[in-house]
Design a protein around this motif. Structure first.
Motif, PDB file in Angstrom:
ATOM      1  N   ARG A 190      -1.324  -5.025   0.276  1.00 30.88           N
ATOM      2  CA  ARG A 190      -2.654  -5.200  -0.291  1.00 30.88           C
ATOM      3  C   ARG A 190      -2.729  -6.547  -1.002  1.00 30.88           C
ATOM      4  O   ARG A 190      -1.783  -6.959  -1.681  1.00 30.88           O
ATOM      5  CB  ARG A 190      -2.972  -4.067  -1.258  1.00 30.88           C
ATOM      6  CG  ARG A 190      -3.020  -2.690  -0.600  1.00 30.88           C
ATOM      7  CD  ARG A 190      -3.105  -1.604  -1.651  1.00 30.88           C
ATOM      8  NE  ARG A 190      -4.275  -1.791  -2.501  1.00 30.88           N
ATOM      9  CZ  ARG A 190      -4.321  -1.492  -3.785  1.00 30.88           C
ATOM     10  NH1 ARG A 190      -3.238  -1.020  -4.402  1.00 30.88           N
ATOM     11  NH2 ARG A 190      -5.427  -1.667  -4.469  1.00 30.88           N
TER      12      ARG A 190
ATOM     13  N   ALA B 212       0.847  -1.189   0.000  1.00 33.17           N
ATOM     14  CA  ALA B 212       0.000   0.000   0.000  1.00 33.17           C
ATOM     15  C   ALA B 212       0.885   1.243   0.000  1.00 33.17           C
ATOM     16  O   ALA B 212       1.908   1.287   0.682  1.00 33.17           O
ATOM     17  CB  ALA B 212      -0.898   0.003   1.233  1.00 33.17           C
TER      18      ALA B 212
ATOM     19  N   THR C 112       1.431  -2.004   5.049  1.00 35.07           N
ATOM     20  CA  THR C 112       0.303  -2.857   4.671  1.00 35.07           C
ATOM     21  C   THR C 112       0.559  -3.444   3.294  1.00 35.07           C
ATOM     22  O   THR C 112       0.934  -2.718   2.366  1.00 35.07           O
ATOM     23  CB  THR C 112      -1.017  -2.059   4.639  1.00 35.07           C
ATOM     24  OG1 THR C 112      -1.339  -1.634   5.957  1.00 35.07           O
ATOM     25  CG2 THR C 112      -2.166  -2.902   4.097  1.00 35.07           C
TER      26      THR C 112
ATOM     27  N   ASP D  38      -6.871  -5.275  -1.433  1.00 32.15           N
ATOM     28  CA  ASP D  38      -7.318  -4.573  -0.241  1.00 32.15           C
ATOM     29  C   ASP D  38      -6.476  -5.046   0.939  1.00 32.15           C
ATOM     30  O   ASP D  38      -5.628  -5.935   0.815  1.00 32.15           O
ATOM     31  CB  ASP D  38      -8.807  -4.848  -0.006  1.00 32.15           C
ATOM     32  CG  ASP D  38      -9.507  -3.759   0.789  1.00 32.15           C
ATOM     33  OD1 ASP D  38      -8.812  -2.944   1.430  1.00 32.15           O
ATOM     34  OD2 ASP D  38     -10.743  -3.723   0.769  1.00 32.15           O
ATOM     35  N   SER D  39      -6.735  -4.486   2.096  1.00 31.64           N
ATOM     36  CA  SER D  39      -6.047  -4.913   3.308  1.00 31.64           C
ATOM     37  C   SER D  39      -6.810  -6.053   3.977  1.00 31.64           C
ATOM     38  O   SER D  39      -8.045  -5.998   4.081  1.00 31.64           O
ATOM     39  CB  SER D  39      -5.934  -3.750   4.289  1.00 31.64           C
ATOM     40  OG  SER D  39      -5.568  -4.219   5.579  1.00 31.64           O
TER      41      SER D  39
END
Length: 461
Positions: A321, A272, A319, A360-361
């Motif tokens: 993803r 991210a 993070t 996405d996370s």
């Protein structure tokens, strides 16, 4: 408008899977083909609905045709069409006509192509060819059939071009031999035609077939039974009640981490960046603004929520993803004798398919499950909102099971999801805002649950 299209215009808005209730129809067209010509005749129709607000949807409607009306199929009746010769044909929802459910698996075993429809067996396990299917009564955006104790068939009612994430992720996790899914047995696609008749888009996913999981217990029912046991024991704490759920919550956390780990191993990932965080924060703020128009009570939490979202915009939290479940909660998991099974990787069906396939996370899934623990703990307070003793016990149960889930996830992944992550807190808040809108529109007496959660989330500063 054809006679059948006219019938569908009256019938479709009454079905639970129809996702645009309340929108005014401008037009409806349909095109169909025969999937089976035995008795009953089975046809499949792509139904294109346009709305007066300019939007549109395409739905899949399988229809069984009978020469005579049958009382036992009254609940599945669509209407009657009269042919040129005066012969009447009676149309039924084929997913509720048991005699019309066998062709799906026959064609899947044979890897058939019928008209615009293409059947793709996974080639890994037995498919119960020739067995009729029984409808699952809890259908919502999709319709499912259970074939004995062997397989479950899910029909995706609303169509979009592209591979459905439920098929894509189940296939990937099957290849990874993840133990926390029901293996994919096959899927079905249909050619996609744009409004101008151009067939150049990707086909749309019509259905998928999975191994059926017998003797399994729904996570929501298990959790809420544990809460009822706690309420029944007025002098015991959550860890002292016979129906304590914390051990199951911990194993569920480990299962969730296992699924995330394997998805990251076999599907795309990327780190991210600041732009992604900024986009997340902006979208959360936009959803809050829209939600306040529906639920004015949210306005009192708006300042606190925007502070939470601002921490995301400024975050430097590392993070990665990846693909995630997208709509994880206790109703999407089953407990078996050997562990937890995670279901329904299609994400939120109301969102466009392309957005459901975005990276996405994993914290979005963790937040969804944490919100589900809150719901399980507090849904029985709706009838007794002033019972402070029950409210205390509900909070105790929720905190115990949320912590257990995070412990299981941490031990399996090496990452503590509940260690003060600003992103996790923002995902929880965003989910609770969504819940407020849903409850205001569907169950106003439940609105207190997400509103109370937002009070707790915004008072931590």
């Amino acid at each position: 408008m054809s006679a059948l299209a006219g019938l569908l215009r009256e019938w479709m808005p009454t079905q639970r899977w129809f996702g645009s209730k309340g929108r005014e129809w401008a037009d409806v067209t349909e095109d169909g083909f025969f999937l089976d010509r035995s008795e009953p005749v089975l046809s499949v129709h792509r139904v294109r609905v346009t709305y007066t607000d300019g939007g549109g949807d395409t739905y899949l409607v399988p229809i069984s045709w009978r020469e005579h009306q049958l009382d036992e199929l009254d609940s599945a009746f669509i209407g009657t069409v009269t042919g040129d010769g005066g012969q009447e044909s009676h149309a039924y929802d084929a997913m509720r006509d048991r005699d019309a459910t066998t062709p799906w698996l026959i064609h899947l075993v044979n890897a058939s192509t019928v008209g615009p429809m293409h059947f793709h067996p996974a080639g890994v396990a037995y498919i119960p060819e020739g067995m009729p299917g029984d409808i699952v009564s809890t259908e919502q955006s999709n319709t499912s059939l259970v074939y004995g104790s062997e397989a479950i068939f899910k029909l995706f009612r609303r169509l979009e071009p592209g591979l459905n994430p439920d098929v894509e992720i189940h296939d990937a996790l099957r290849r990874a031999e993840n133990p926390h899914i029901a293996p994919l047995l096959g899927h079905i696609e249909i050619d996609w035609l744009s409004d101008d008749g151009d067939p150049s888009n990707e086909p749309a996913t019509v259905a998928m077939l999975q191994t059926f999981v017998p003797n399994a217990s729904d996570g929501w029912r298990l959790a809420t039974a544990s809460v009822r046991d706690l309420y029944a024991e007025g002098d015991l704490h959550a860890d002292e009640v016979g129906g304590d759920f914390a051990a199951d919550s911990e194993r569920l956390g480990a299962a969730t981490a296992s699924v995330h780990k394997d998805m990251a191993a076999v599907l795309p990932t990327e780190p991210a960046d600041r732009d992604w965080y900024a986009t997340m924060a902006r979208q959360m703020g936009e959803r809050l603004d829209a939600a306040i128009e529906v639920v004015p009570q949210l306005a009192e939490h708006a300042e606190g929520l925007r502070r939470i979202y601002a921490t995301v915009a400024e975050s430097t939290e590392p993070t990665v993803r990846q693909r995630v479940h997208g709509d994880l909660h206790l109703g999407q998991v089953l407990r078996t004798a050997t562990g937890w099974i995670v279901l329904d990787f299609e994400g939120e069906p109301a969102r466009p398919l392309a957005s459901r396939r975005e990276l996405d996370s994993p914290m979005r899934d963790v937040a969804g499950m944490l919100r589900s623990f809150d719901y399980a703990a507090r849904h029985m307070l709706v009838e007794q909102p002033e019972d402070t003793q029950r409210a205390y016990r509900a909070q105790e149960w929720a905190e115990r099971n949320r912590a257990a889930f995070c412990t299981g996830y941490s031990e399996a992944s090496g990452l503590d999801p509940c260690g003060g992550s600003p992103l996790l807190r923002a995902f929880e808040a965003d989910k609770a805002v969504y819940e407020c809108v849903y409850e205001a529109r569907n169950r106003p007496h439940w609105l207190m649950i997400p509103l109370d959660s937002l009070s707790r989330l915004t008072s931590r500063d």
